[in-house]
Design a protein around this motif. Sequence first.
Motif, mmCIF file in Angstrom:
data_model
loop_
_atom_site.group_PDB
_atom_site.id
_atom_site.type_symbol
_atom_site.label_atom_id
_atom_site.label_comp_id
_atom_site.label_asym_id
_atom_site.label_seq_id
_atom_site.Cartn_x
_atom_site.Cartn_y
_atom_site.Cartn_z
ATOM 1 N N UNK A 192 0.802 -1.221 0.000
ATOM 2 C CA UNK A 192 0.000 0.000 0.000
ATOM 3 C C UNK A 192 0.835 1.272 0.000
ATOM 4 N N UNK A 193 2.084 1.196 0.490
ATOM 5 C CA UNK A 193 2.896 2.401 0.440
ATOM 6 C C UNK A 193 3.323 2.740 -0.975
ATOM 7 N N UNK A 234 -5.906 4.687 -4.159
ATOM 8 C CA UNK A 234 -4.912 3.855 -3.466
ATOM 9 C C UNK A 234 -5.318 2.402 -3.589
ATOM 10 N N UNK A 235 -5.072 1.844 -4.782
ATOM 11 C CA UNK A 235 -5.730 0.598 -5.125
ATOM 12 C C UNK A 235 -5.233 -0.616 -4.364
ATOM 13 N N UNK A 236 -3.917 -0.704 -4.126
ATOM 14 C CA UNK A 236 -3.402 -1.846 -3.366
ATOM 15 C C UNK A 236 -3.931 -3.148 -3.960
ATOM 16 N N UNK A 265 -11.468 -1.928 -4.657
ATOM 17 C CA UNK A 265 -11.977 -1.393 -3.409
ATOM 18 C C UNK A 265 -11.671 0.064 -3.180
ATOM 19 N N UNK A 266 -10.757 0.629 -3.927
ATOM 20 C CA UNK A 266 -10.444 2.034 -3.708
ATOM 21 C C UNK A 266 -10.174 2.681 -5.047
ATOM 22 N N UNK A 323 1.207 5.140 -2.852
ATOM 23 C CA UNK A 323 1.283 6.563 -2.518
ATOM 24 C C UNK A 323 2.505 7.251 -3.106
#
Lengths: 443, 375, 369
Positions: free
Chosen positions: C61-62, C151-153, C147-148, C65
């Motif tokens: 997840x970082x 910030x797709x991850x 889901x986002x 960003x």
Amino acid sequence: MQDVVNQVINTSFGWGWPSWAIALIGYLIVAALLFGIAPFQMLFLTLYERRAIARMQDRIGPNRVGPEGMFQPLADGVKIFTKEDIVPTAADQWVHFIAPCVVVAPTMFMFAVLPWGPGMVPVDMNLGLLFFFAISSVSAVGLMMAGWASSNKFALVGAMRAVAQMVSYEIPAVLSLLAIVLVTGSLSIVELINYQGGLFISTRDVASVPDWGLGWFIFSPVGFLAFIAFFIAALAEGERTPFDIPEADSEIVAGYMTEYSGMKFGLFYLAQYVLNFLLCAITSIIFFGGWQGPGVGWLYAQAITPVNPQGGWVFNVLAGVLGVFYFLTKTYGFFFVMVWIRGAYARLRIDQLMDFGWKFLIPLTLVNIFSAAIWVGLTKWGAADGLAFVEGWSPLVRWAAAFGVTLALNLGAYLFLARIFAQSQDERARQDDDVLEQLTNVA
Amino acid sequence: MTTETQHGSVIVMDRRRGKLRAGQGLLQGLRVVWDHWAGSFRKNDNFSKIHGTFTVEYPEERLPMPQAYRNMPVLLFDDESGHELCTGCYQCQRICPPQVIHITQAKDPVTGKMVPAATEFIIEYDACMSCGFCAEVCPFDSIKMDHVYELSTANRAALTMRKAQLNRSISYYTGIAPGLWAEVQAGAMKKLQGSIKRRPDVIGLAASLTEKIKARRLELAAAAAAAPAAAAVSAPAAPAAPAAKLTPEEKAAKLAAMKAANANKGAAPAPAEAPVALSPADAKAAKLAAIKAANANKGAAPAPAEAPVALSPADAKAAKLAAIKAANAAKQAEAAPVSVETAVATAPLDAKAARLAAIKAANAAKLAAEQGNNE
Amino acid sequence: MLKTEELQINIGPQHPSTHGVFRMLVTVDGETVTDLKPVFGYLHRNHEQIAEVNTYLQNMPYTDRLDYFNAMANNHAYAMAVEKLVGIEVPERAEYIRVLMVELTRILNHAGALGFLINDMGAWQTQLAFGMREREKILDLFESVSGARLMCNYFRFGGVARDLTADFMPRLKDLLVAMPAFIDEMERLLRENEILLQRSEGIGILPKDLALAYSVTGPVLRGSGVAYDIRRAEPYSIYDRLDFDVPVGSVGDVYDRILVRIEEMRQSKRIIEQVIAQLPDAQGGHINPKARQNVRPPVGDVYARVETPKGELGFYLVSDGSSRPYRYKVRAPSFINLTPLGDMCRGYKVADMVVILGSIDIVMGEVDR
């Protein structure tokens, strides 16, 4: 207005007041109306612009404060009023204070010569057009005052740019109007409107044309080119995109308005919108007939006028309402075009802007004046002025000849100048490389 | 450099020089913007359209969130039983990248053993990145991603959520993500039943369900009232309840007893024990292999080459090694018969491993016996 | 000859047009820029140091960003790096889904970048609004599957987190209907527009040799005439099976970069259509290799790179055998592309500076990490 007041007070009520009192009352009413209308216009125009440009961008625009966002300008006004008025200590206090007034006041003056309907002009000057543009130049002084008094080098640079832009574009504006003045032979705005009766052809050129109020200048090649040049110059005068360098926030800073906050900034804003309204109004007056339109002439002929004091006051009202309706429709239509252009185009750089004004518009307007002279010669002159060969032609033929010649001349000149200008701009881009080399060699 | 392959080429962009630019581009631009203005009086409600108002007038209109949308984790509890699905296994705390989850696992107040439930579960919403890892790794499907996005508050401390604030019923979750829950429902409920069985008293019930907690307490009180009476009635003899801890010797004895019983039942001889001390895994495998070896020695048709119980790869390797060792040992054992007693002495000390080994050995012996019978 | 004084002015870090917190120390002589020094670091968030403390999966997840506009592309580069280090193979369907997501990201990046560039030129957000509309559609697709929105991850080591949902394909196909209309409309609005041409032709020229010397990548490099695209030079994933062209410019000015980006959007659409046609069905591929996420790579290092919409994004990972990276370095395209800014702006006017910066298309999240 004075005639109506005279009618009401002296004839209907029979009070028999002296004529100076009638005049004074007339002027006071008009001034009050104008002072009420001008800010109202500005408020409405801000909302109109925001909604229109939002729709061009697939969104809605302000619609929360009041139905369809009608009270949004009031909210903006409240916001501007309640902001803290900050004046830098190093600024020249008096000049800083007066500068917004100097910018706004001329715009209020310009309302004085604007006819809203038939017979509805506050002051019927026979130099109305000259007055209009002369007064508008005064606001450039106010801009310079604002920039200087801020004692901020960016504001000063911004003010200088703004003044350079305004002054440079005054010239093509006036020159394009000069062509129209040549055609009509008068500087009076009322006379300009009266000239535009007819049906695609002005009745003054060909008397046999029925007067439907559609003999606008836009329908002649001279008027069309003058319109294009004038509208572009008006965009620059009013600091609209693509000429909005002074208020561009992607440049260094906010230009001459940097050190202004609160209501003083609001006054600059007001001045800009009022000026834009006035420029749209003058465009519609000069090129699209102002209040001229189907029906108004006929109604006004039966109203109370200086030439017809026995008319019915009902016709005054009807003619007035219809005239104002046409006038405002055209004006707001032009403002929509200004917003449309704002939505579509990027901004020109200051040097490109100056190039465009001096190297393209001014030659174009000069050619247009030449065309106007040819037009006048072919439609109005006779043997007495040296053009014997047109004497025998019918007015319609004379008009057609003038139309053809001026059309060819204007079109050719436009294409020729466009090519030259495009070439010069290309060279300019390349010249930057030389400058680049020069600078890097030196530095 | 890029090579020109058969899959595509390099295109040099055409700058279109030499065309007379007399304002046509400007007019074209105006036309494009006009089309948008005129089209904006209808709504753009389909991805294939490029004209039309694209605005959603929030907060009157809200876009529906897709099921997979993740913003802020919540904990689930079962509507019916009232039990929280969380067992306090710390997987989410471990995986959380910004380390915002803080779990306290529940303990049985009587015995002090860990219970599969969580007494406190803190998530710092203000630092949570909503990455969704906690929901992805949770083996019990108890922490899931919620769909809330209107969390603005002026009180930052209020964003530290505790278990009571994080609890949501499963019906709430099926309301926002029915498909995602349907995928995992069966497994999650089964695991929940397992957890419920191991949760004493009212541990694991969602704190907000006060009636359920009261009901359970009454239930337990009633059971406790009935149980001591029942216990007093039944004879306190037979302390050989499997709950009591066995000492290693007792275990070994038990093992020997079971083996003896098996040996007496079936035709299989006592499995040869490896005289050398082996590690528990090796011992297991050794026993198994020894049984096989014994069968092979009997001359009957060899037992299936593969072990009757499926062994994991690690075990398989150890089993093979032990098999070799056992084969050697069996050869030795053949020479000198080994009594069951010595076998007992070398039994592993680890209680659990021994029991497991015993069970496995018993199963293997049974199976070998069956095969021996089938021959 | 009049002697004029040079003035040093400061643009940023708080400025409407610097694409984030970015400062430029500009030396001007009148209206002409003689020197420009970019100053950045205002968004430094210790990304690389944090990554050394996290496990490999926790870093995913970082990476979202870093270049917060193109989360999927960053995920892709990082997942590829770890897969290379550990030796994980990615199943077919997952590769196709990955390419689909990355090409959608390319479209949305260029739509936004061009919109912001035109906004910097003063066109009051019209093209930006159109670009944002298309971005919204794509972000809705991302939201439904990962889901986002930003910030797709979404990527995991060995595949992607979740398979495509049932409503994804119909909406994607609708979007592909709108896409040519959108791109053609953008061209009509921009390509022949005299004002745009005046503001972008001949501005901010980056010569080919200078571009190569500065190791610039992405549309900036291709605008300068170098036909280098990692998807063709060192094909990764399934790009060697897909047909697409690589647009290059001829002069290296802002106009060329605009043209290159518009054409890249078209090529991305082409790629997406091929991916949809060739996508293996769900039974053919294992999407979410849950078991392989807690990786413990063998000792060694790896450099993996992808062609993100901004240029070459590379991850250099050094593993010491544990579950956390020993060294984690990001080769951010915006950072490298920003270094020739001084050379690109020298000699041009102040008003051009902002346009040139916009044409490089930077995101400060990547520059500062």
